[in-house]
Design an enzyme around this catalytic site. Sequence first.
Site, PDB file in Angstrom:
ATOM      1  N   CYS B 101      -1.483  -1.796  -4.352  1.00 34.41           N
ATOM      2  CA  CYS B 101      -2.337  -2.744  -3.626  1.00 34.41           C
ATOM      3  C   CYS B 101      -3.056  -1.908  -2.582  1.00 34.41           C
ATOM      4  O   CYS B 101      -2.447  -1.499  -1.597  1.00 34.41           O
ATOM      5  CB  CYS B 101      -1.515  -3.843  -2.961  1.00 34.41           C
ATOM      6  SG  CYS B 101      -2.476  -4.838  -1.796  1.00 34.41           S
ATOM      7  N   CYS B 104      -3.541  -4.010   1.092  1.00 31.58           N
ATOM      8  CA  CYS B 104      -2.406  -4.192   2.018  1.00 31.58           C
ATOM      9  C   CYS B 104      -1.209  -3.535   1.349  1.00 31.58           C
ATOM     10  O   CYS B 104      -1.200  -2.318   1.264  1.00 31.58           O
ATOM     11  CB  CYS B 104      -2.197  -5.647   2.425  1.00 31.58           C
ATOM     12  SG  CYS B 104      -2.369  -6.908   1.170  1.00 31.58           S
ATOM     13  N   SER B 105      -0.273  -4.292   0.853  1.00 32.32           N
ATOM     14  CA  SER B 105       0.805  -3.687   0.064  1.00 32.32           C
ATOM     15  C   SER B 105       1.456  -4.760  -0.788  1.00 32.32           C
ATOM     16  O   SER B 105       2.672  -4.862  -0.863  1.00 32.32           O
ATOM     17  CB  SER B 105       1.847  -3.014   0.969  1.00 32.32           C
ATOM     18  OG  SER B 105       1.288  -1.912   1.642  1.00 32.32           O
ATOM     19  N   CYS B 106       0.612  -5.578  -1.468  1.00 32.77           N
ATOM     20  CA  CYS B 106       1.127  -6.670  -2.296  1.00 32.77           C
ATOM     21  C   CYS B 106       2.063  -6.105  -3.365  1.00 32.77           C
ATOM     22  O   CYS B 106       1.811  -5.041  -3.925  1.00 32.77           O
ATOM     23  CB  CYS B 106      -0.032  -7.413  -2.947  1.00 32.77           C
ATOM     24  SG  CYS B 106      -1.070  -8.260  -1.729  1.00 32.77           S
TER      25      CYS B 106
END
Lengths: 220, 195
Positions: B101, B104-106
């Site tokens: 991601c 963000c850091s999905c």
Amino acid sequence: MDGMHDMGGMDGFGSPRVESAEPVFHEPWEARVFAMTMLATAAGVFVTDTFRHAVEQLPPDEYLRRGYYGRWLRALERLLLHAAIITPDEIVAHDPDGEAPITAPPTVPFAAPPSAASPGSLRNIDTPPQFETGQRVLVRSMRPPGHTRLPGYVRGKRGVVERVHPGWVFPDTSAHGLGEEPQYAYAVRFQGVELWGADAERGVSVCVDLFESYLEGDPA
Amino acid sequence: MTDEDRPAPPVIRAEAIEALLTEKGLVDAATIDAVIEAYERDIGPMNGAAVVAKAWKDPDYKRRLLDDGTAAIAELGFGGPQGEHIVVVENVPTRHNVVVCTLCSCYPWPVLGLPPAWYKDPAYRSRVVKEPRKLLAEMGLDLAPEVEIRVWDSSAEVRYLVLPEPPADVDARSQSELVQRVTRDAMIGVARIDG
């Protein structure tokens, strides 16, 4: 917004630091911040889109310096202040030597806190998707000032629809309290050379999940 | 650097926020503890490993998993935040999938838990879309030049889980033995299953 968070394709960060036997949380405060954010979201204090946008609005140097849960902490604080759940004076009373709370209004208004717990973001859409699997599409070259899930590195690029996803709340409006405006999303596949030019690695493609309004049909 | 620029020790600030929310009756320590405990104990890559091992042993399940990941994963009791719509992508000898991601850091929490630090690291987020072959090699995964790499940037609300190639001895092993062989990194796509 074109912020530090939109880092796909940037150079200069080196190699990822891989830890062995990594704990879920490195410090107890990270776990507390994670849980408080989950609870605030579940209570409807803010929606995830608004939270992500609060993270994105950190100045670039701060975004990098604070680390993942440090960003969450700053974003959580800002949204709790914005929702008038806590006040700057209260924070100062508890943390007199800490940095000043962010009291400046956000550059683009945050969503008003909804009254009920927020549902998930999948939505049924009555009309059929505009694009189908295998169709060539062109990503609009747009630079929205607020929240968007359109990564900079695919703007203006051509790809092929790999998968048609269901309908979702549109983050670009939802983050700002401008309504759910549900849209279909698509996994659009881009060849490496389309994104990075002739020197791109061979045999590489990138599938990016894009909302319908980010796309137009590509007659070429 | 002036005092104003210096980041507050996050531990003090996090305690301040928790104290205020507690004073106002909006959260309590036990509820916070329960959320933390769930992600430290129950929601982690062992869930994804159960899904993967079952798919390796049960062709019908594998078909359902690739057709509707969310429903097939729910059959094993896994679902929840960041798992509303999970798509499973299969690694085969000629094509390798890897997930990121960039914005963000999905990450698919119900099957993998919370992401490791490297997944949230700007180095991974910036480079895996641009030079995945080089980055994966730096992370210990050398892919032959003829293996196609497909990177999935989870920029919307879809969450991706990689179904790794099974080990060579898959037929000789029980499903519970295979669960132990599945790694988190293989389900993100930055590693292969040993053996």
